[in-house]
Write a protein that holds these residues in place. Structure first.
Motif, PDB file in Angstrom:
ATOM      1  N   SER A 161      26.081  56.036  45.456  1.00 37.69           N
ATOM      2  CA  SER A 161      26.279  54.749  46.137  1.00 37.69           C
ATOM      3  C   SER A 161      27.496  53.997  45.595  1.00 37.69           C
ATOM      4  CB  SER A 161      25.029  53.857  46.057  1.00 37.69           C
ATOM      5  OG  SER A 161      24.784  53.376  44.758  1.00 37.69           O
ATOM      6  N   THR A 162      28.379  54.709  44.877  1.00 39.31           N
ATOM      7  CA  THR A 162      29.562  54.081  44.284  1.00 39.31           C
ATOM      8  C   THR A 162      30.519  53.561  45.345  1.00 39.31           C
ATOM      9  OG1 THR A 162      29.311  55.721  42.520  1.00 39.31           O
ATOM     10  CG2 THR A 162      31.305  54.382  42.491  1.00 39.31           C
ATOM     11  N   LEU A 163      30.456  54.122  46.542  1.00 41.62           N
ATOM     12  CA  LEU A 163      31.276  53.625  47.636  1.00 41.62           C
ATOM     13  C   LEU A 163      31.081  52.126  47.826  1.00 41.62           C
ATOM     14  CD1 LEU A 163      33.185  54.667  49.979  1.00 41.62           C
ATOM     15  CD2 LEU A 163      31.141  54.597  51.421  1.00 41.62           C
ATOM     16  N   GLY A 164      29.834  51.670  47.638  1.00 40.92           N
ATOM     17  CA  GLY A 164      29.522  50.260  47.813  1.00 40.92           C
ATOM     18  C   GLY A 164      30.038  49.366  46.706  1.00 40.92           C
ATOM     19  N   ASN A 165      30.464  49.955  45.584  1.00 40.92           N
ATOM     20  CA  ASN A 165      30.997  49.155  44.485  1.00 40.92           C
ATOM     21  C   ASN A 165      32.476  48.832  44.655  1.00 40.92           C
ATOM     22  OD1 ASN A 165      28.976  51.208  42.383  1.00 40.92           O
ATOM     23  ND2 ASN A 165      28.508  49.116  43.014  1.00 40.92           N
ATOM     24  N   LEU A 166      33.080  49.374  45.702  1.00 39.00           N
ATOM     25  CA  LEU A 166      34.501  49.139  45.941  1.00 39.00           C
ATOM     26  C   LEU A 166      34.699  47.981  46.920  1.00 39.00           C
ATOM     27  CD1 LEU A 166      35.709  52.843  46.406  1.00 39.00           C
ATOM     28  CD2 LEU A 166      35.621  51.497  44.297  1.00 39.00           C
ATOM     29  N   LEU A 167      35.662  47.134  46.613  1.00 33.60           N
ATOM     30  CA  LEU A 167      36.065  46.110  47.567  1.00 33.60           C
ATOM     31  C   LEU A 167      36.771  46.777  48.747  1.00 33.60           C
ATOM     32  CD1 LEU A 167      37.428  43.460  45.049  1.00 33.60           C
ATOM     33  CD2 LEU A 167      35.261  43.379  46.302  1.00 33.60           C
ATOM     34  N   PRO A 168      36.863  46.107  49.897  1.00 39.98           N
ATOM     35  CA  PRO A 168      37.438  46.751  51.091  1.00 39.98           C
ATOM     36  C   PRO A 168      38.796  47.394  50.848  1.00 39.98           C
ATOM     37  CG  PRO A 168      36.410  44.692  51.710  1.00 39.98           C
ATOM     38  CD  PRO A 168      36.342  44.761  50.211  1.00 39.98           C
ATOM     39  N   GLU A 169      39.698  46.685  50.158  1.00 36.82           N
ATOM     40  CA  GLU A 169      41.023  47.261  49.926  1.00 36.82           C
ATOM     41  C   GLU A 169      40.963  48.458  48.977  1.00 36.82           C
ATOM     42  OE1 GLU A 169      40.582  43.604  47.195  1.00 36.82           O
ATOM     43  OE2 GLU A 169      40.048  44.197  49.257  1.00 36.82           O
ATOM     44  N   GLU A 170      40.019  48.422  48.038  1.00 36.33           N
ATOM     45  CA  GLU A 170      39.841  49.559  47.127  1.00 36.33           C
ATOM     46  C   GLU A 170      39.278  50.758  47.875  1.00 36.33           C
ATOM     47  OE1 GLU A 170      38.848  47.056  43.023  1.00 36.33           O
ATOM     48  OE2 GLU A 170      37.228  47.614  44.394  1.00 36.33           O
ATOM     49  N   ARG A 171      38.339  50.492  48.772  1.00 31.45           N
ATOM     50  CA  ARG A 171      37.741  51.580  49.559  1.00 31.45           C
ATOM     51  C   ARG A 171      38.779  52.241  50.455  1.00 31.45           C
ATOM     52  NH1 ARG A 171      34.006  48.695  51.450  1.00 31.45           N
ATOM     53  NH2 ARG A 171      34.601  48.412  53.627  1.00 31.45           N
ATOM     54  N   GLN A 172      39.601  51.426  51.087  1.00 28.95           N
ATOM     55  CA  GLN A 172      40.642  51.988  51.951  1.00 28.95           C
ATOM     56  C   GLN A 172      41.667  52.776  51.132  1.00 28.95           C
ATOM     57  OE1 GLN A 172      40.022  51.926  55.141  1.00 28.95           O
ATOM     58  NE2 GLN A 172      38.229  50.705  54.563  1.00 28.95           N
ATOM     59  N   GLY A 173      41.981  52.268  49.947  1.00 30.62           N
ATOM     60  CA  GLY A 173      42.905  52.987  49.083  1.00 30.62           C
ATOM     61  C   GLY A 173      42.366  54.342  48.660  1.00 30.62           C
ATOM     62  N   LEU A 174      41.069  54.390  48.365  1.00 32.82           N
ATOM     63  CA  LEU A 174      40.468  55.669  47.966  1.00 32.82           C
ATOM     64  C   LEU A 174      40.458  56.654  49.128  1.00 32.82           C
ATOM     65  CD1 LEU A 174      39.019  57.422  45.882  1.00 32.82           C
ATOM     66  CD2 LEU A 174      36.866  56.447  46.695  1.00 32.82           C
ATOM     67  N   GLU A 246      30.103  39.165  53.768  1.00 32.60           N
ATOM     68  CA  GLU A 246      30.673  40.439  53.300  1.00 32.60           C
ATOM     69  C   GLU A 246      29.654  41.575  53.309  1.00 32.60           C
ATOM     70  OE1 GLU A 246      30.986  37.606  51.542  1.00 32.60           O
ATOM     71  OE2 GLU A 246      33.104  37.150  51.826  1.00 32.60           O
ATOM     72  N   ARG A 247      28.408  41.254  53.655  1.00 29.28           N
ATOM     73  CA  ARG A 247      27.314  42.244  53.675  1.00 29.28           C
ATOM     74  C   ARG A 247      27.233  42.983  52.341  1.00 29.28           C
ATOM     75  NH1 ARG A 247      27.703  45.061  59.614  1.00 29.28           N
ATOM     76  NH2 ARG A 247      29.687  45.770  58.745  1.00 29.28           N
ATOM     77  N   ARG A 248      27.087  42.207  51.263  1.00 36.02           N
ATOM     78  CA  ARG A 248      27.033  42.836  49.948  1.00 36.02           C
ATOM     79  C   ARG A 248      26.202  42.005  48.981  1.00 36.02           C
ATOM     80  NH1 ARG A 248      33.410  41.628  48.724  1.00 36.02           N
ATOM     81  NH2 ARG A 248      33.196  39.556  47.836  1.00 36.02           N
ATOM     82  N   VAL A 249      25.636  42.701  47.998  1.00 37.70           N
ATOM     83  CA  VAL A 249      25.015  42.060  46.850  1.00 37.70           C
ATOM     84  C   VAL A 249      26.119  41.823  45.826  1.00 37.70           C
ATOM     85  CG1 VAL A 249      23.219  42.222  45.087  1.00 37.70           C
ATOM     86  CG2 VAL A 249      22.892  43.363  47.296  1.00 37.70           C
ATOM     87  N   GLU A 250      26.140  40.630  45.240  1.00 35.34           N
ATOM     88  CA  GLU A 250      27.116  40.310  44.212  1.00 35.34           C
ATOM     89  C   GLU A 250      26.383  40.142  42.894  1.00 35.34           C
ATOM     90  OE1 GLU A 250      29.360  36.975  45.658  1.00 35.34           O
ATOM     91  OE2 GLU A 250      30.497  38.236  47.060  1.00 35.34           O
ATOM     92  N   ILE A 251      26.836  40.852  41.876  1.00 39.71           N
ATOM     93  CA  ILE A 251      26.170  40.887  40.582  1.00 39.71           C
ATOM     94  C   ILE A 251      27.145  40.406  39.527  1.00 39.71           C
ATOM     95  CG2 ILE A 251      24.831  42.287  38.960  1.00 39.71           C
ATOM     96  CD1 ILE A 251      25.607  43.942  42.175  1.00 39.71           C
ATOM     97  N   GLY A 252      26.677  39.536  38.639  1.00 38.62           N
ATOM     98  CA  GLY A 252      27.566  39.050  37.591  1.00 38.62           C
ATOM     99  C   GLY A 252      26.819  38.246  36.559  1.00 38.62           C
ATOM    100  N   LEU A 253      27.543  37.341  35.927  1.00 37.87           N
ATOM    101  CA  LEU A 253      27.011  36.529  34.842  1.00 37.87           C
ATOM    102  C   LEU A 253      27.369  35.067  35.099  1.00 37.87           C
ATOM    103  CD1 LEU A 253      28.118  38.978  32.062  1.00 37.87           C
ATOM    104  CD2 LEU A 253      25.739  38.439  32.613  1.00 37.87           C
ATOM    105  N   ARG A 254      26.359  34.195  35.020  1.00 40.62           N
ATOM    106  CA  ARG A 254      26.549  32.770  35.291  1.00 40.62           C
ATOM    107  C   ARG A 254      26.631  32.005  33.974  1.00 40.62           C
ATOM    108  NH1 ARG A 254      22.541  29.243  35.682  1.00 40.62           N
ATOM    109  NH2 ARG A 254      21.060  30.950  36.013  1.00 40.62           N
ATOM    110  N   ALA A 255      27.656  31.170  33.850  1.00 38.59           N
ATOM    111  CA  ALA A 255      27.824  30.366  32.636  1.00 38.59           C
ATOM    112  C   ALA A 255      26.729  29.309  32.555  1.00 38.59           C
ATOM    113  CB  ALA A 255      29.201  29.710  32.627  1.00 38.59           C
TER     114      ALA A 255
END
Length: 324
Positions: A161-174, A246-255
């Protein structure tokens, strides 16, 4: 002849990583570069995450690979398998079992230690396969070993499922890199996380055991250790949210409070400020529709050969072929 010392190469890599981190943290929203977030600890932790009941992606993909490997390999006719982001190599095994002998397998990963372990494993699990490990960043121009891999047709796999970890421009580049490195008749097999109910998609990154939170907090520990930053690990909390546009889950860290983080650099260090509540994004998990991906692949010269979804409609294998 000019000799470049190992220490100079290490310093260049360190400077590049710090520059990449600074660039990412200056974006809106601030972003941690995904490639900098891995070490042996996080690799082992991610293996445990994939076994958690909430994280259905790996489980469904393995089921699909075991079920459809004969059909995939029969339709592709592949004699050479290139796996991008090979990890342990477990997902290549069902495919290799149905390849026409002699088979050649090229696992591609940035980690040489992971590739060494994989090669040892394949020696026992698939003794009839020729394994030629390639240490490379597959998101950058491919080395000759991948562009001229040997027997054809070639099947490139991009699973996990790594395809989903790429932003649109990264996916197109790959996709552009893959298409430019293959020949007509070569194939591409994608592991595709599909769009479904929001709660199910988000819960995959909120496991009850807290392993996903531990993974992302350890990312800050990696940056402190390897790049010399001074993130306060106690001042950030795990953050998971659905972004509908963007039809995506966003994962990160909140201050949890106002933060100031030092990123060493040359010629000057950078002091990065993050107000309380700001989210530093570490990863995205895009969810796709079959129609969307068919269109993106077509734009890069691929035709879809088969959609192979699971019964729940949450995951799919997609086999495509480069047009003649």
């Amino acid at each position: 002849m000019v000799s470049v010392s190992a220490s100079a190469l290490q310093q260049d890599a360190l400077l590049q990583a710090r520059t990449e981190l600074t660039t990412g943290l200056r974006q809106t929203p601030p972003r941690l570069p995904y490639r900098l977030l891995w070490d042996e600890h996080n690799t082992a932790l991610y293996d445990r995450i994939r076994e958690q009941p909430e994280y259905y992606l790996n489980r469904l993909e393995m089921q699909l690979l075991h079920t459809h490997a004969p059909a995939v390999m029969g339709a592709s006719g592949a004699r050479t398998l290139i796996e991008l982001g090979s990890d342990t190599g477990e997902k290549a095994l069902p495919l290799l079992a149905h390849m026409t002998a002699p088979a050649t397998y090229l696992p591609v990963d940035v980690s040489t230690s992971a590739l060494n372990r994989l090669t040892d494993r394949l020696w026992h699990a698939s003794p009839g396969t020729t394994v030629r490990a390639v240490a490379a960043d597959f998101t950058r121009p491919w080395p000759a070993a991948l562009r001229e891999p040997g027997r054809r047709p070639v099947l490139v796999t991009f699973l996990g499922s790594t395809l989903g970890n790429l932003l649109p421009e990264e996916r197109q580049g790959l996709l552009e890199l893959v298409a430019g490195s293959l020949r007509p008749g070569d194939g591409l097999l994608l592991g595709v996380p599909l769009l479904h109910d929001v709660e199910g998609m988000v819960s995959a990154y909120r496991d009850a055991a807290g392993l996903m939170e531990a993974f992302y907090l350890h990312c800050l520990r990696i940056l402190n250790r390897d790049l010399g930053t001074d993130f306060d690990l106690d001042a950030y909390a795990h953050h998971v949210a659905w972004s509908a546009p963007e039809r995506r889950v966003e994962i990160g860290l909140r201050a949890l409070a106002d933060q100031s983080v030092l990123v060493p650099g040359h010629p000057a260090a950078h002091q990065m400020a993050f107000p309380c509540g700001e989210v530093v994004r570490a990863a995205v998990a895009v969810r796709f529709t079959a129609r969307q991906l068919d269109g993106e692949l077509s734009a890069h010269g691929f035709e879809t050969v088969r959609h192979l979804p699971d019964a729940s409609g949450r995951y799919m294998l997609l086999l495509a072929r480069l047009w003649a």
